[in-house]
Design a protein around this motif. Structure first.
Motif, PDB file in Angstrom:
ATOM      1  N   LEU A 170       0.807  -1.218   0.000  1.00 39.85           N
ATOM      2  CA  LEU A 170       0.000   0.000   0.000  1.00 39.85           C
ATOM      3  C   LEU A 170       0.843   1.273   0.000  1.00 39.85           C
ATOM      4  N   PRO A 171       1.882   1.382   0.862  1.00 36.98           N
ATOM      5  CA  PRO A 171       2.692   2.620   0.828  1.00 36.98           C
ATOM      6  C   PRO A 171       3.369   2.876  -0.511  1.00 36.98           C
ATOM      7  N   VAL A 172       3.853   1.820  -1.194  1.00 34.86           N
ATOM      8  CA  VAL A 172       4.533   2.047  -2.461  1.00 34.86           C
ATOM      9  C   VAL A 172       3.546   2.230  -3.611  1.00 34.86           C
ATOM     10  N   SER A 173       2.259   2.046  -3.341  1.00 30.94           N
ATOM     11  CA  SER A 173       1.240   2.185  -4.389  1.00 30.94           C
ATOM     12  C   SER A 173       0.475   3.493  -4.287  1.00 30.94           C
ATOM     13  N   ILE A 174       0.911   4.402  -3.423  1.00 31.24           N
ATOM     14  CA  ILE A 174       0.152   5.623  -3.186  1.00 31.24           C
ATOM     15  C   ILE A 174      -0.032   6.428  -4.469  1.00 31.24           C
ATOM     16  N   THR A 175       1.025   6.598  -5.251  1.00 32.49           N
ATOM     17  CA  THR A 175       0.909   7.407  -6.464  1.00 32.49           C
ATOM     18  C   THR A 175      -0.028   6.746  -7.482  1.00 32.49           C
ATOM     19  N   ASN A 176       0.038   5.433  -7.592  1.00 29.12           N
ATOM     20  CA  ASN A 176      -0.876   4.725  -8.490  1.00 29.12           C
ATOM     21  C   ASN A 176      -2.320   4.875  -8.033  1.00 29.12           C
ATOM     22  N   ILE A 177      -2.527   4.753  -6.727  1.00 26.48           N
ATOM     23  CA  ILE A 177      -3.874   4.895  -6.184  1.00 26.48           C
ATOM     24  C   ILE A 177      -4.403   6.303  -6.445  1.00 26.48           C
ATOM     25  N   ALA A 178      -3.537   7.322  -6.237  1.00 24.73           N
ATOM     26  CA  ALA A 178      -3.966   8.698  -6.454  1.00 24.73           C
ATOM     27  C   ALA A 178      -4.330   8.949  -7.912  1.00 24.73           C
ATOM     28  N   ALA A 179      -3.504   8.450  -8.829  1.00 23.90           N
ATOM     29  CA  ALA A 179      -3.799   8.644 -10.251  1.00 23.90           C
ATOM     30  C   ALA A 179      -5.110   7.972 -10.646  1.00 23.90           C
TER      31      ALA A 179
END
Length: 282
Positions: free
Chosen positions: A194-203
């Motif tokens: 989850l922490p390393v996926s923050i930018t993907n989640i935001a996009a």
């Protein structure tokens, strides 16, 4: 090596400025139309300066709405659209990231088949399966409800595919290290993925929020009560004037207000949105 020529810089900025003006001019005209009286645009001359009906127009639409057209107040339609867009965005992201996590990190039979079945649903959007989907929603008694507005739209093969591709780039050493530390699958998912996926989640959140915000066909089918009208339905209802001249000032005020929430979402999440689309190394 890219040469830094003054002529190219000027030309580039000129093209960008022209592009912005072309895109922004219709928005400006819509705002100007909302500040004039109803008949200003019927006379054939389009004013390009603000009028003196700004407060009257916006207070009417945000307060009582345009009762002649049978549309509820704009604040209610904005609230419905916001609930629908947020539910779709969070639902799509939650289901997709868990699906991708299961497909990538769990070894079970037919997991690739399951992924391709999910991926093939890209060819079956809501518009293609509209009749059976409506029948299911109607039989479950979810017409004129937020569940009926959102649940049929929260599955996303696109987001599942993007999360799967990203998870496959995460080094396996992270999974092995968490396993050595005694972390279970969900702890690995919560503390590392989850922490390393923050930018993907935001996009994806920005994209899915706008996707939910602009929905028209599905809300048109499942809502017959004004309390569940979305802002897009409200605009169409305002424009559907059979024997009367549309009140363009009220319509354009509604259009202007409808643009505010998605624009705010894009502006607030702009940095994460750009990073999620352009970053290749996490």
């Amino acid at each position: 090596m890219v040469e830094n020529r003054r002529f190219l810089n000027v030309l580039t900025h000129l093209v960008l400025i022209i592009g912005v003006l072309v895109v922004a001019f219709p928005v400006y005209v819509a705002f100007i139309a909302s500040t004039h009286e109803a008949g200003a645009f019927v006379r054939g001359v389009i004013p390009l300066t603000p009028g003196d009906h700004f407060w009257a127009t916006y207070s009417q639409m945000l307060g009582s709405g345009w009762q002649v057209a049978g549309a509820p107040p704009v604040w209610l339609m904005l609230a419905n659209s916001t609930i629908m867009a947020l539910a779709i965005a969070f639902g799509k992201i939650t289901i997709s990231i868990l699906s991708a996590f299961a497909i990538v990190y769990f070894r079970f039979r037919f997991r690739l088949l399951a992924f391709w079945i999910i991926f093939i649903t890209l060819m079956l959007p809501v518009e293609v399966r509209i009749i059976p989907t409506y029948a299911v929603v109607a039989n479950l008694g979810m017409l004129n409800s937020y569940a009926g507005l959102t649940l049929p739209l929260i599955a996303s093969a696109t987001a599942t595919f993007l999360f799967r591709q990203f998870f496959m780039t995460v080094p396996e050493e992270l999974m092995e290290a968490s396993r050595v530390d005694g972390a279970g699958p969900m702890k690995f998912f919560k503390d590392i993925l989850l922490p390393v996926s923050i930018t993907n989640i935001a996009a994806l959140f920005v994209i899915m929020f706008i996707y939910g915000w602009v929905q028209y066909l599905w809300p048109l089918l499942v809502t017959t009560q004004e309390d569940f009208y979305t802002i897009v339905l409200g605009i169409k209802r305002l424009m559907a004037s059979s024997d009367r001249v549309p009140a363009w000032n009220l319509i354009m005020a509604t259009v202007t207000l409808a643009m505010v929430p998605p624009v705010m979402v894009v502006l607030l999440m702009q940095k994460l949105f750009v990073k999620g689309l352009t970053e290749t190394e996490k």
